[in-house]
Design an enzyme around this catalytic site. Structure first.
Site, PDB file in Angstrom:
ATOM      1  N   ASP A   1      10.341 -16.079 -22.408  1.00 32.73           N
ATOM      2  CA  ASP A   1      10.136 -14.788 -23.060  1.00 32.73           C
ATOM      3  C   ASP A   1      10.111 -15.012 -24.571  1.00 32.73           C
ATOM      4  O   ASP A   1      11.072 -15.552 -25.130  1.00 32.73           O
ATOM      5  CB  ASP A   1      11.293 -13.850 -22.709  1.00 32.73           C
ATOM      6  CG  ASP A   1      10.829 -12.466 -22.293  1.00 32.73           C
ATOM      7  OD1 ASP A   1       9.873 -11.974 -22.918  1.00 32.73           O
ATOM      8  OD2 ASP A   1      11.425 -11.888 -21.377  1.00 32.73           O
TER       9      ASP A   1
ATOM     10  N   ASP B   1       6.982 -10.266 -25.514  1.00 31.04           N
ATOM     11  CA  ASP B   1       7.613  -8.951 -25.424  1.00 31.04           C
ATOM     12  C   ASP B   1       6.901  -7.948 -26.328  1.00 31.04           C
ATOM     13  O   ASP B   1       6.537  -8.263 -27.464  1.00 31.04           O
ATOM     14  CB  ASP B   1       9.082  -9.096 -25.839  1.00 31.04           C
ATOM     15  CG  ASP B   1       9.900  -7.848 -25.642  1.00 31.04           C
ATOM     16  OD1 ASP B   1      10.012  -7.394 -24.493  1.00 31.04           O
ATOM     17  OD2 ASP B   1      10.429  -7.335 -26.641  1.00 31.04           O
TER      18      ASP B   1
ATOM     19  N   GLU C   1       3.222  -8.365 -22.638  1.00 31.98           N
ATOM     20  CA  GLU C   1       3.816  -7.135 -22.112  1.00 31.98           C
ATOM     21  C   GLU C   1       3.163  -5.960 -22.816  1.00 31.98           C
ATOM     22  O   GLU C   1       3.281  -5.814 -24.035  1.00 31.98           O
ATOM     23  CB  GLU C   1       5.324  -7.085 -22.347  1.00 31.98           C
ATOM     24  CG  GLU C   1       5.939  -5.813 -21.744  1.00 31.98           C
ATOM     25  CD  GLU C   1       7.302  -5.455 -22.312  1.00 31.98           C
ATOM     26  OE1 GLU C   1       8.037  -4.721 -21.629  1.00 31.98           O
ATOM     27  OE2 GLU C   1       7.622  -5.888 -23.431  1.00 31.98           O
TER      28      GLU C   1
ATOM     29  N   HIS D   1      12.469  -6.016 -15.163  1.00 30.78           N
ATOM     30  CA  HIS D   1      13.831  -5.738 -15.599  1.00 30.78           C
ATOM     31  C   HIS D   1      13.987  -4.398 -16.319  1.00 30.78           C
ATOM     32  O   HIS D   1      15.100  -4.051 -16.727  1.00 30.78           O
ATOM     33  CB  HIS D   1      14.311  -6.863 -16.523  1.00 30.78           C
ATOM     34  CG  HIS D   1      13.510  -6.965 -17.784  1.00 30.78           C
ATOM     35  ND1 HIS D   1      12.211  -7.396 -17.806  1.00 30.78           N
ATOM     36  CD2 HIS D   1      13.824  -6.685 -19.066  1.00 30.78           C
ATOM     37  CE1 HIS D   1      11.755  -7.373 -19.037  1.00 30.78           C
ATOM     38  NE2 HIS D   1      12.714  -6.934 -19.832  1.00 30.78           N
ATOM     39  N   ASP D   2      12.890  -3.666 -16.475  1.00 34.20           N
ATOM     40  CA  ASP D   2      12.938  -2.380 -17.173  1.00 34.20           C
ATOM     41  C   ASP D   2      12.670  -1.182 -16.269  1.00 34.20           C
ATOM     42  O   ASP D   2      12.847  -0.040 -16.703  1.00 34.20           O
ATOM     43  CB  ASP D   2      11.897  -2.358 -18.303  1.00 34.20           C
ATOM     44  CG  ASP D   2      12.293  -3.225 -19.478  1.00 34.20           C
ATOM     45  OD1 ASP D   2      13.500  -3.394 -19.717  1.00 34.20           O
ATOM     46  OD2 ASP D   2      11.384  -3.751 -20.150  1.00 34.20           O
TER      47      ASP D   2
END
Length: 533
Positions: free
Chosen positions: A101, A203, A266, A327-328
């Site tokens: 990430d 990200d 992302e 994860h969100d």
């Protein structure tokens, strides 16, 4: 369009690991690199091709690693650089790629860059972040909101200016209009690429560039009470600015300095804007993450429309991808229900393009309700009561029926779901018809069938709760029939010729069954059919 050259990130299957919650190796209640190392045999047995690790860098953990204080280190919570080197060597040794990430939009407020930047208005790194004078009267410079609630501007008493933070105040945004910032982050990328990292998931890549005139965002006419506060305005000046594509192209050029690496972005945007991140001549991100299924209404017509719109929007030659969990967002098994989780798995692993799995989805982990006193997520703490908390999809992996689901020998950082005694890797692995074994069978069948790894997508007209499509490459083809409803369905179609055969049912109990122009599906069942001749 099929994958022309079969690059690993096109034919492979990605698996996201949230390191804090995967496996604890040192009894501190938090997952770590040695824990991931320990579970490599499991990942290999699952059949995936690449693991993506959420941030493992030094961090004060205000946002659990997405507030980085050192881009080229390993947080002691997760281990050491030697642990990382051992993990990447072992992963590569068993045929797995490793993605990191990259969080370039913002740093921690404890990063040396920001400490220097805020030390003085004349600091050499002052312009590495976004500083502004307040509006007349001393209020924030404009109406830009933090995604985590409140104004995106934090007043700094030392220097008498505000700095911009799209997320927490402890996460000041870097100024990507500053060439020195770009060079510094590109050097970070090179550091990890030289260590053998196979690419990055970047990200909030669509946030990197902000309006250089700092204009107010306009009101959102569709905003309704109960929605996150930042949605009260349309973020046309704080995200997805035209200049972002220059930055993405530069990142891609860094990636291309190294052989066979991948750049993933992302991006939460409508599909027509999402696909622009492939870049001119496809020299942007190789895979701008496609999150359209994360918020889709779970019915056949809605999903059929999403697939068609995405396929039509893709630039020529662009490689698609699909995501069902991360994860969100709430767990897929909770969004669609336990019964439909099998159908969702078949959908994800038979659509055209690269699928990304989220740890635990393969065993049907549920979204866990977190008691107020156990909340860890700063989003939920800042904006409570709207159901925005992310802790529920980040709970520890359920390995077996032992203490704390085999995740840790001490109390985990987040609670383990109550169903872990039954719903765990060990139990489901022993059950030949389990969801876990369905994932394994789907992955194995996908790997051996060129129509599924690199074939075209051809929708077949269907009604009600049925979603039907054909994947085809040369002489190889596969018909996918998914019943997104709970009632049995009988189907007659010329798509199934004489000699058709069910290769895989989502219930794992019909392989080899012959069909001819008709098929009966149970409620919540999906099948992959070799159509015959």
């Amino acid at each position: 369009m099929a994958a022309a050259n079969g690059l690993w990130w096109q034919r492979g299957i990605f698996y996201q690991i949230y390191p804090r919650s995967f496996q604890d190796s040192n009894a501190d209640g938090v997952g770590d690199l040695r824990g991931i190392f320990r579970r490599l045999p499991y990942l290999k047995s699952l059949g995936i091709d690449a693991i993506w690790l959420s941030p493992i860098f030094p961090s004060p953990m205000a946002d659990f690693g997405y507030d980085i204080s050192d881009y080229t280190g390993i947080d002691p919570l997760f281990g050491t650089m030697a642990d990382f080197d051992a993990l990447i060597e072992a992963a590569h040794g068993c045929g797995l790629k490793l993605i990191l990430d990259l969080v370039p939009n913002h740093t921690s407020d404890r990063h040396p860059w920001f400490i220097e930047s805020r030390s003085s208005p004349t600091s050499e790194k002052r312009d590495w972040y976004i500083w502004r004078d307040g509006a007349p009267g001393g209020s924030p410079p404009n109406n830009w909101f933090s995604e985590f609630g409140g104004s995106a501007w934090e007043y700094d008493r030392t220097t008498g200016q505000y700095y911009y933070h799209a997320f927490l105040a402890q996460q000041p945004d870097l100024n990507w209009r500053n060439q020195a910032v770009r060079r510094a982050v590109y050097d970070v990328m090179r550091f990890w690429l030289r260590k053998g990292v196979d690419g990055f998931r970047v990200d909030v890549i669509w946030h990197l560039i902000k309006d250089d005139q700092f204009r107010d965002n306009p009101p959102n006419p569709d905003f309704a009470e109960g929605r996150p506060p930042h949605e009260a305005v349309l973020p046309i000046y704080t995200a997805d600015r035209p200049e972002i594509h220059e930055v993405v192209a530069e990142m891609r050029r860094v990636i291309d300095e190294f052989d066979d690496r991948a750049l993933i972005g992302e991006i939460y945007l409508p599909v027509e804007r999402l696909v622009s991140y492939y870049g001119k001549q496809l020299l942007g991100a190789q895979m701008p993450f496609n999150f359209s299924l994360l918020s889709a209404s779970w019915n056949a017509r809605a999903i059929e429309k999403i697939i068609l719109e995405y396929e039509r929007a893709l630039p020529e030659g662009a490689w698609p991808n699909w995501v069902l969990g991360n994860h969100d967002r709430p767990r897929v098994a909770s969004r669609v229900g336990r019964e439909q989780a099998r159908v969702a798995a078949m959908l994800l692993l038979t659509l055209r393009g690269t699928p990304t799995l989220y740890y635990g989805d393969e065993i049907g982990m549920q979204q866990l309700a977190i008691a107020p006193e156990q909340v860890r997520d700063p989003f939920e703490k800042n904006v409570p009561g709207l159901g925005l908390g992310r802790d529920g999809c980040r709970t520890p992996m359920q390995w077996d029926a032992s203490l704390n689901a085999g995740f840790s020998t001490t109390r985990p950082w987040l609670p383990v779901a109550d169903d872990f005694v039954h719903e765990n890797v060990a139990n489901l692995n022993a059950d030949k018809t389990s969801l876990l074994n369905l994932y394994k069978e789907l992955i194995a069948y996908r790997r051996q069938n060129t129509a599924l790894t690199s074939g075209t997508y051809e929708p077949i007209a269907a009604e009600k709760n049925l979603l039907i499509y054909v994947r085809r490459r040369g002489a190889s083809s596969a018909v996918v029939v998914l019943n997104l409803g709970s009632e049995p369905v009988s189907l007659i179609s010329d798509t199934f010729a004489e000699g058709g055969e069910i290769k895989l049912s989502s219930f794992l109990d019909r392989a080899g069954e012959k069909i001819s122009r008709s098929i009966d599906l149970r409620g919540n069942e999906g099948v992959i059919i070799s159509p015959g001749t």
